[in-house]
Motif scaffolding. Sequence first.
Motif, PDB file in Angstrom:
ATOM      1  N   GLY A 186      -9.455  63.050  -7.960  1.00  0.00           N
ATOM      2  CA  GLY A 186      -9.578  62.681  -6.478  1.00  0.00           C
ATOM      3  C   GLY A 186      -8.321  62.131  -5.887  1.00  0.00           C
ATOM      4  N   LEU A 187      -7.222  62.509  -6.535  1.00  0.00           N
ATOM      5  CA  LEU A 187      -5.765  62.074  -5.807  1.00  0.00           C
ATOM      6  C   LEU A 187      -4.840  63.218  -6.055  1.00  0.00           C
ATOM      7  CD1 LEU A 187      -5.390  58.509  -7.211  1.00  0.00           C
ATOM      8  CD2 LEU A 187      -5.744  59.009  -4.913  1.00  0.00           C
ATOM      9  N   GLU A 188      -4.015  63.372  -5.025  1.00  0.00           N
ATOM     10  CA  GLU A 188      -3.187  64.142  -5.205  1.00  0.00           C
ATOM     11  C   GLU A 188      -1.910  63.876  -5.916  1.00  0.00           C
ATOM     12  OE1 GLU A 188      -0.065  66.681  -2.164  1.00  0.00           O
ATOM     13  OE2 GLU A 188      -1.770  65.859  -1.292  1.00  0.00           O
ATOM     14  N   ALA A 189      -1.476  64.726  -6.839  1.00  0.00           N
ATOM     15  CA  ALA A 189      -0.428  64.347  -8.029  1.00  0.00           C
ATOM     16  C   ALA A 189       0.941  64.720  -7.574  1.00  0.00           C
ATOM     17  CB  ALA A 189      -0.613  65.273  -8.902  1.00  0.00           C
ATOM     18  N   ASN A 190       1.858  63.780  -7.724  1.00  0.00           N
ATOM     19  CA  ASN A 190       3.064  63.855  -7.221  1.00  0.00           C
ATOM     20  C   ASN A 190       4.099  64.650  -8.349  1.00  0.00           C
ATOM     21  OD1 ASN A 190       3.417  62.238  -4.487  1.00  0.00           O
ATOM     22  ND2 ASN A 190       2.259  60.695  -6.038  1.00  0.00           N
ATOM     23  N   ILE A 191       4.491  65.379  -8.144  1.00  0.00           N
ATOM     24  CA  ILE A 191       5.452  66.202  -9.271  1.00  0.00           C
ATOM     25  C   ILE A 191       6.743  66.259  -8.678  1.00  0.00           C
ATOM     26  CG2 ILE A 191       5.486  68.218 -11.127  1.00  0.00           C
ATOM     27  CD1 ILE A 191       2.515  68.514 -10.383  1.00  0.00           C
ATOM     28  N   CYS A 192       7.838  65.812  -9.581  1.00  0.00           N
ATOM     29  CA  CYS A 192       9.252  66.003  -9.315  1.00  0.00           C
ATOM     30  C   CYS A 192       9.495  67.585  -9.511  1.00  0.00           C
ATOM     31  CB  CYS A 192      10.116  64.996  -9.950  1.00  0.00           C
ATOM     32  SG  CYS A 192      10.409  65.320 -11.594  1.00  0.00           S
ATOM     33  N   PHE A 193      10.737  67.763  -9.013  1.00  0.00           N
ATOM     34  CA  PHE A 193      11.223  69.025  -9.234  1.00  0.00           C
ATOM     35  C   PHE A 193      11.279  69.820 -10.598  1.00  0.00           C
ATOM     36  CE2 PHE A 193      15.601  68.521 -10.675  1.00  0.00           C
ATOM     37  CZ  PHE A 193      15.809  67.188 -10.619  1.00  0.00           C
ATOM     38  N   GLU A 194      11.549  68.815 -11.606  1.00  0.00           N
ATOM     39  CA  GLU A 194      11.638  69.260 -12.772  1.00  0.00           C
ATOM     40  C   GLU A 194      10.795  68.317 -13.871  1.00  0.00           C
ATOM     41  OE1 GLU A 194      11.250  70.594 -15.759  1.00  0.00           O
ATOM     42  OE2 GLU A 194      12.895  71.848 -15.301  1.00  0.00           O
ATOM     43  N   PRO A 195       9.407  68.271 -13.659  1.00  0.00           N
ATOM     44  CA  PRO A 195       8.720  67.460 -14.329  1.00  0.00           C
ATOM     45  C   PRO A 195       8.966  67.180 -16.119  1.00  0.00           C
ATOM     46  CG  PRO A 195       7.286  69.360 -14.064  1.00  0.00           C
ATOM     47  CD  PRO A 195       8.636  69.329 -13.418  1.00  0.00           C
ATOM     48  N   GLN A 196       9.839  67.945 -16.685  1.00  0.00           N
ATOM     49  CA  GLN A 196      10.047  67.875 -18.124  1.00  0.00           C
ATOM     50  C   GLN A 196      11.042  67.064 -18.203  1.00  0.00           C
ATOM     51  OE1 GLN A 196      10.025  72.344 -18.914  1.00  0.00           O
ATOM     52  NE2 GLN A 196       9.474  71.276 -20.917  1.00  0.00           N
TER      53      GLN A 196
END
Lengths: 267, 90
Positions: free
Chosen positions: A232-242
């Motif tokens: 129920g929340l939007e996920a923050n994902i950076c430019f290179e999640p790895q």
Amino acid sequence: MITAGVDVGSLSGKAVVLDDNRLVSWGLVPTGPDSAETAKEAMDIALQKGNLSLDRIEFVVSTGYGRVVVPFAQRNVTEISCHAKGANYFFPGARTILDMGGQDCKAIRCDANGKVVNFAMNDKCAAGAGRSMEVMADLLQIPLDEIGPRSLQLDQGEVAVSSTCTVFAKSEVLAHVRQGAPTNDILAGLCAALASRVYGLLRRVGIEPEFVISGGIGKNVGVVTRVEQKVGLEANICFEPQIVGAVGAAIFARDTLVKQKKPAAAR
Amino acid sequence: MKANYGYADGSGEYFITIDTDVCDGCGECARVCPSSLFEVAPDDYDQVVARVKEKLTRSVGVLCPGYERCRDKVPDCHAVCRVGAISHSW
């Protein structure tokens, strides 16, 4: 102050160079049979991109599965703490972090400083982690990066994949294929199964905004969308999640160095 | 920090939780556990606390019978922990 973090994961090796708080460069390589060699390869790429040599790096922290064998690291820190720190670097408001890696997934809750408050990790088996997605991509003969988008374009409706074990899920998927189920629908089932697995882990640690996803599966829009729906929340994902874990390791390196220098200055 | 050591699989959830905010690292749990699951060591923030040995986290469900069943063989880890830092999910 130039520091580095090396994250030797089960499927890929990551290295990050940090100059105080600035991300200078990073390297990403597939993990080979020799973890020390993998760490070196990733580090070399990061150094090359940053136009640096290893002797310029003042402190190196290693993390990940292979963290104890990195020859040029002065300290090793668990990936849990590193992911929390790394997520805090990219998103200072991060409180709940989900790391979906090659062979495990971790749910972490942290405070405003990126310090871990609660964590749970499932590393007993790789079912529903990056590796199982690779197996399924191989089985269905589609490129790994198409799984996410295609799983969102349903043909007739999601096909349920009930087995948690990759080996059993593989036979289940094959049975669906033989019965003529559209590939997209099977992919939808696989992504949904993974999402519900990690959701259980997230519930154990408690969910609080902001929500961050790290690790390779952060690139799979099919899984990310389904996890977002459950949470129920939007996920923050950076430019290179790895590289989140490696960034965290580099921050640990900087903090350790600052701590070491402090008593010397006070003397 | 609430550190959950263990896993969930088809048969259930097996997590031993150690609250490192209250753990004082006395090591009594490590002394009494019949399966020697615990050890006391500095964590990533240099705090000396109890933890489940890293090599054993994937087998806690097999090595530990669960708190309810271990309780008869007192002293168990819950009973000896003065600060109540340890809990079990099964």
